[in-house]
Design an enzyme around this catalytic site. Structure first.
Site, PDB file in Angstrom:
ATOM      1  N   CYS A 113       0.934  -1.189  -0.203  1.00 56.63           N
ATOM      2  CA  CYS A 113       0.122   0.055   0.137  1.00 56.63           C
ATOM      3  C   CYS A 113       0.868   1.262   0.126  1.00 56.63           C
ATOM      4  O   CYS A 113       0.297   2.428  -0.289  1.00 56.63           O
ATOM      5  CB  CYS A 113      -1.225   0.016   1.078  1.00 56.63           C
ATOM      6  SG  CYS A 113      -2.086  -1.441   1.177  1.00 56.63           S
ATOM      7  N   HIS A 250      -3.210   7.245   1.933  1.00 56.83           N
ATOM      8  CA  HIS A 250      -3.517   6.132   1.515  1.00 56.83           C
ATOM      9  C   HIS A 250      -4.987   5.813   2.149  1.00 56.83           C
ATOM     10  O   HIS A 250      -5.046   6.243   3.225  1.00 56.83           O
ATOM     11  CB  HIS A 250      -2.606   5.017   2.127  1.00 56.83           C
ATOM     12  CG  HIS A 250      -2.994   3.651   1.759  1.00 56.83           C
ATOM     13  ND1 HIS A 250      -3.441   3.295   0.533  1.00 56.83           N
ATOM     14  CD2 HIS A 250      -3.144   2.582   2.793  1.00 56.83           C
ATOM     15  CE1 HIS A 250      -3.777   1.958   0.708  1.00 56.83           C
ATOM     16  NE2 HIS A 250      -3.761   1.596   1.955  1.00 56.83           N
ATOM     17  N   ASN A 280     -10.023  -0.008  -0.137  1.00 53.30           N
ATOM     18  CA  ASN A 280      -8.599   0.177   0.089  1.00 53.30           C
ATOM     19  C   ASN A 280      -8.054  -0.476  -1.679  1.00 53.30           C
ATOM     20  O   ASN A 280      -8.124  -1.754  -1.792  1.00 53.30           O
ATOM     21  CB  ASN A 280      -8.196  -0.646   1.154  1.00 53.30           C
ATOM     22  CG  ASN A 280      -6.785  -0.795   1.195  1.00 53.30           C
ATOM     23  OD1 ASN A 280      -5.863  -0.337   0.299  1.00 53.30           O
ATOM     24  ND2 ASN A 280      -5.862  -1.067   2.230  1.00 53.30           N
TER      25      ASN A 280
END
Ligand code: COA
Length: 323
Positions: A113, A250, A280
């Protein structure tokens, strides 16, 4: 002072939208639980046969168009992904071929990520060192392919997508008023491997594996690490939080975004949030959020942006950029 300036931004989301209600037909969950614990309402899922490189090519094409730059000018492609098309070659080389780029380097970066921040820092350093004049930095993922669709603790959280930016070398005056990347900070702590990982790989199992996560432990680390990395970026640039026009984080969980902003005393209105409709998307989430905030007019030329992310490894980092 040689700087990497963001010349254009592009994004791509697969057509298919999967709602929490649809998720509740697959695993034992509810829309209420997912919204309350994560803020996620829906996510995009790649079509059958649609690969990470397909998403990346769409996003990169849009970024080049926004920048008004021909693919022939690109001399570096850094693609962040944890879900490459193949074990090798790098997905970046597939994207290079499909865009018609014929010079320079193309490679993938794997920091899950945090991948986009790692890729941006890499490309920025290539440009600062004079090894690249025009770079494509891409975050592209098809996490739906590595989810365990029987595990309600993880499958509800992720989505697919891609975002890209074009970075160009420019000369600045050397102050904070310059457009371009002012700082990047990267971190890793490999001791936390087993809190967020995929239980397969060519060297270990000869299978692709599925995503595994101890969510509540990841959560605790995320708020601490992200607050630290934002504080680090502000201190390195001698800035107070109110100097930042937009935080582009993020997008893992709405509660992480709120908790980090609260810890730092940053107004929630300055935090770009897309997790509600993207879920996500791992390495794609920061450029997707940036692209959305540009498209809807929130982020304007000259705004000071703080990009930050944290992911498996653990890895985490930030980039301070005047757009
Ligand atoms: N629907 C309904 N219940 C669920 C569920 C779901 N989708 N997922 C988990 N649960 C249940 C658990 O089974 C558990 O039940 P139990 O108490 O009967 O055992 C309960 O909810 C609490 O689970 P827990 O994991 O402690 O919940 P949480 O409040 O920590 O929320 C996450 C779970 C995953 C949403 C949260 O931990 C999180 O977002 N973590 C960070 C994840 C992240 O950011 N990862 C990527 C970093 S890049």
């Amino acid at each position: 002072m040689r700087r990497s300036v963001i010349a254009g931004v592009g994004a791509y989301l697969p057509e298919r939208v999967m709602t929490n209600a649809e998720m509740a037909t697959i695993v034992d969950t509810t829309d209420d639980w997912i919204v309350e614990r994560t803020g996620i309402r829906c996510r995009h899922i790649a079509a059958e046969g649609e690969k990470t490189s397909d998403l990346a090519v769409h996003a990169a094409t849009r970024a080049l168009a926004a920048a008004g730059i021909e693919a022939a000018e690109v001399d570096l492609i850094v693609l962040a992904t944890a879900t490459p098309d193949w074990t090798f070659p790098a997905t970046a080389t597939t994207v290079q071929a499909r865009l018609g780029v014929r010079k320079g380097a193309a490679f993938d970066v794997q920091a899950v990520c945090s991948g986009f921040i790692y890729a941006l820092a890499t490309a920025d350093n290539f440009i600062k060192a004079g090894q690249s004049q025009c770079a494509l930095v891409i975050g592209a993922e098809t996490f739906s392919r590595i989810l365990d669709w029987t595990d309600r603790g993880t499958c509800v959280l992720f989505g697919d997508g891609a975002g890209a930016i074009v970075l160009k070398a420019e000369q600045g005056q050397g102050g904070i008023a310059d457009r371009g990347v002012h700082s990047t900070h990267l971190h890793a702590d490999g001791r936390h491997h087993d809190l967020l990982w995929v239980d397969g790989g060519p060297s270990s199992t000869q299978t692709t594996g599925k995503l595994r996560m101890l969510g509540n432990q990841v959560f605790r680390h995320a708020v601490v690490n992200l607050a630290e990395v934002v504080t680090e970026a502000l201190a390195a640039n001698d800035l107070q939080p109110d100097a930042i026009d937009w935080i582009i984080p993020h997008q893992a969980n709405r509660r992480i975004l709120d908790g980090t902003a609260r810890k730092l005393g940053i107004a929630p209105e300055k935090v770009v949030v897309t997790v509600d409709h993207h879920g996500n998307t791992s390495a794609a989430s920061v450029p997707l959020a940036l692209a959305e905030a540009i498209a809807d007019g929130r982020v304007k030329r000259g705004d000071l942006l703080l990009l930050e992310a944290m992911g498996g490894g653990f890895t985490w980092g930030s980039a301070l950029v005047r757009f």
